[in-house]
Scaffold this motif. Structure first.
Motif, PDB file in Angstrom:
ATOM      1  N   ILE A 186      -0.246   7.394  -0.161  1.00 54.88           N
ATOM      2  CA  ILE A 186      -0.963   7.273  -1.495  1.00 54.88           C
ATOM      3  C   ILE A 186       0.033   7.730  -2.664  1.00 54.88           C
ATOM      4  N   VAL A 187       0.924   8.725  -2.257  1.00 58.72           N
ATOM      5  CA  VAL A 187       2.076   9.222  -3.072  1.00 58.72           C
ATOM      6  C   VAL A 187       2.848   8.089  -3.311  1.00 58.72           C
ATOM      7  N   VAL A 188       3.429   7.332  -2.411  1.00 52.62           N
ATOM      8  CA  VAL A 188       4.370   6.186  -2.523  1.00 52.62           C
ATOM      9  C   VAL A 188       3.634   4.982  -3.316  1.00 52.62           C
ATOM     10  N   TYR A 189       2.439   4.668  -2.960  1.00 52.23           N
ATOM     11  CA  TYR A 189       1.796   3.598  -3.764  1.00 52.23           C
ATOM     12  C   TYR A 189       1.552   4.030  -5.104  1.00 52.23           C
ATOM     13  N   ALA A 190       1.264   5.363  -5.480  1.00 55.85           N
ATOM     14  CA  ALA A 190       1.144   5.655  -6.873  1.00 55.85           C
ATOM     15  C   ALA A 190       2.363   5.496  -7.608  1.00 55.85           C
ATOM     16  N   LEU A 191       3.545   6.061  -6.811  1.00 56.97           N
ATOM     17  CA  LEU A 191       4.649   5.822  -7.492  1.00 56.97           C
ATOM     18  C   LEU A 191       5.336   4.349  -7.636  1.00 56.97           C
ATOM     19  N   LEU A 192       4.681   3.430  -7.043  1.00 61.98           N
ATOM     20  CA  LEU A 192       4.933   2.055  -7.192  1.00 61.98           C
ATOM     21  C   LEU A 192       4.781   1.731  -8.687  1.00 61.98           C
ATOM     22  N   SER A 193       3.629   2.418  -9.123  1.00 61.92           N
ATOM     23  CA  SER A 193       3.269   1.841 -10.276  1.00 61.92           C
ATOM     24  C   SER A 193       4.274   2.210 -11.584  1.00 61.92           C
ATOM     25  N   TRP A 194       5.171   2.930 -11.334  1.00 62.39           N
ATOM     26  CA  TRP A 194       6.361   2.924 -12.435  1.00 62.39           C
ATOM     27  C   TRP A 194       7.455   2.116 -12.164  1.00 62.39           C
ATOM     28  N   PHE A 195       7.245   1.129 -11.281  1.00 57.89           N
ATOM     29  CA  PHE A 195       8.241  -0.198 -11.203  1.00 57.89           C
ATOM     30  C   PHE A 195       7.435  -1.267 -11.537  1.00 57.89           C
ATOM     31  N   PRO A 196       7.976  -2.092 -12.375  1.00 60.42           N
ATOM     32  CA  PRO A 196       7.193  -3.604 -12.628  1.00 60.42           C
ATOM     33  C   PRO A 196       7.370  -4.573 -11.603  1.00 60.42           C
ATOM     34  N   GLY A 197       6.431  -4.855 -11.145  1.00 63.09           N
ATOM     35  CA  GLY A 197       6.151  -5.978 -10.037  1.00 63.09           C
ATOM     36  C   GLY A 197       6.294  -5.435  -8.796  1.00 63.09           C
ATOM     37  N   ALA A 198       6.331  -4.012  -8.425  1.00 67.24           N
ATOM     38  CA  ALA A 198       6.404  -3.321  -7.290  1.00 67.24           C
ATOM     39  C   ALA A 198       5.101  -3.736  -6.387  1.00 67.24           C
ATOM     40  N   TYR A 199       4.086  -3.969  -7.045  1.00 67.19           N
ATOM     41  CA  TYR A 199       2.805  -3.971  -6.217  1.00 67.19           C
ATOM     42  C   TYR A 199       2.816  -5.334  -5.560  1.00 67.19           C
ATOM     43  N   GLN A 200       3.783  -6.500  -6.219  1.00 68.44           N
ATOM     44  CA  GLN A 200       3.876  -7.771  -5.560  1.00 68.44           C
ATOM     45  C   GLN A 200       4.714  -7.834  -4.468  1.00 68.44           C
ATOM     46  N   THR A 201       5.465  -6.686  -4.227  1.00 68.65           N
ATOM     47  CA  THR A 201       6.443  -6.838  -2.915  1.00 68.65           C
ATOM     48  C   THR A 201       5.718  -6.616  -1.770  1.00 68.65           C
ATOM     49  N   LYS A 202       6.449  -6.877  -0.494  1.00 72.98           N
ATOM     50  CA  LYS A 202       5.610  -6.864   0.739  1.00 72.98           C
ATOM     51  C   LYS A 202       5.097  -5.407   0.848  1.00 72.98           C
ATOM     52  N   LEU A 203       6.055  -4.228   0.438  1.00 73.16           N
ATOM     53  CA  LEU A 203       5.628  -3.007   0.822  1.00 73.16           C
ATOM     54  C   LEU A 203       4.534  -2.439  -0.198  1.00 73.16           C
ATOM     55  N   GLY A 204       4.544  -3.123  -1.305  1.00 74.90           N
ATOM     56  CA  GLY A 204       3.387  -2.753  -2.306  1.00 74.90           C
ATOM     57  C   GLY A 204       2.132  -3.418  -1.788  1.00 74.90           C
ATOM     58  N   GLN A 205       2.153  -4.807  -1.244  1.00 75.49           N
ATOM     59  CA  GLN A 205       0.781  -5.299  -0.787  1.00 75.49           C
ATOM     60  C   GLN A 205       0.454  -4.703   0.604  1.00 75.49           C
ATOM     61  N   LEU A 206       1.304  -4.251   1.513  1.00 73.21           N
ATOM     62  CA  LEU A 206       0.920  -3.274   2.711  1.00 73.21           C
ATOM     63  C   LEU A 206       0.403  -2.264   2.162  1.00 73.21           C
ATOM     64  N   LEU A 207       1.032  -1.373   1.533  1.00 75.47           N
ATOM     65  CA  LEU A 207       0.497  -0.001   0.962  1.00 75.47           C
ATOM     66  C   LEU A 207      -0.915  -0.260   0.200  1.00 75.47           C
ATOM     67  N   GLY A 208      -1.300  -1.390  -0.448  1.00 77.13           N
ATOM     68  CA  GLY A 208      -2.389  -1.594  -1.186  1.00 77.13           C
ATOM     69  C   GLY A 208      -3.330  -1.932  -0.249  1.00 77.13           C
ATOM     70  N   ALA A 209      -3.206  -2.722   1.106  1.00 76.94           N
ATOM     71  CA  ALA A 209      -4.242  -3.025   1.715  1.00 76.94           C
ATOM     72  C   ALA A 209      -4.408  -1.590   2.755  1.00 76.94           C
ATOM     73  N   ILE A 210      -3.553  -0.623   2.751  1.00 81.30           N
ATOM     74  CA  ILE A 210      -4.018   0.405   3.408  1.00 81.30           C
ATOM     75  C   ILE A 210      -4.566   1.575   2.416  1.00 81.30           C
ATOM     76  N   VAL A 211      -4.135   1.592   1.251  1.00 81.38           N
ATOM     77  CA  VAL A 211      -4.564   2.827   0.498  1.00 81.38           C
ATOM     78  C   VAL A 211      -5.774   2.436  -0.609  1.00 81.38           C
ATOM     79  N   GLU A 212      -5.814   1.318  -1.029  1.00 78.00           N
ATOM     80  CA  GLU A 212      -6.636   0.888  -1.942  1.00 78.00           C
ATOM     81  C   GLU A 212      -8.264   1.151  -1.685  1.00 78.00           C
TER      82      GLU A 212
END
Length: 94
Positions: free
Chosen positions: A23-49
């Motif tokens: 959850i912390v890493v996923y929240a920190l991804l919001s600081w970087f543009p386009g980070a949610y569209q990376t593989k890590l962002g998509q994986l964490l989104g599927a787990i955390v959201e």
């Protein structure tokens, strides 16, 4: 038997810790543009959201506090597990 019960509670506690870290890493991804569209962002989104969506009511203006509320709730659950472990050991006569 005692070792197994201890291992199960330890494993659950570590799983909650790992989920809190996600959850912390996923929240920190919001600081970087386009980070949610990376593989890590998509994986964490599927787990955390799915869990974090329950706490979307916690917003003030444009700032969402859902990650903080989710981590707080998981902390309470982890504390409850510690308490439950103590109760189980008392019932087992330890």
């Amino acid at each position: 038997m005692v070792a197994f019960v201890t291992f199960v509670f330890w494993l659950l506690s570590k799983a909650i810790d790992l989920y809190m870290m996600a959850i912390v890493v996923y929240a920190l991804l919001s600081w970087f543009p386009g980070a949610y569209q990376t593989k890590l962002g998509q994986l964490l989104g599927a787990i955390v959201e799915p869990f974090q969506r329950w706490f979307n009511f916690a917003t003030i203006g444009m700032i969402g506090f859902a990650p903080l509320v989710a981590i707080f709730v998981l902390g309470i659950v982890r504390s409850g597990l510690v308490y439950l472990e103590q109760i189980v050991f008392r019932l087992m006569g330890m």
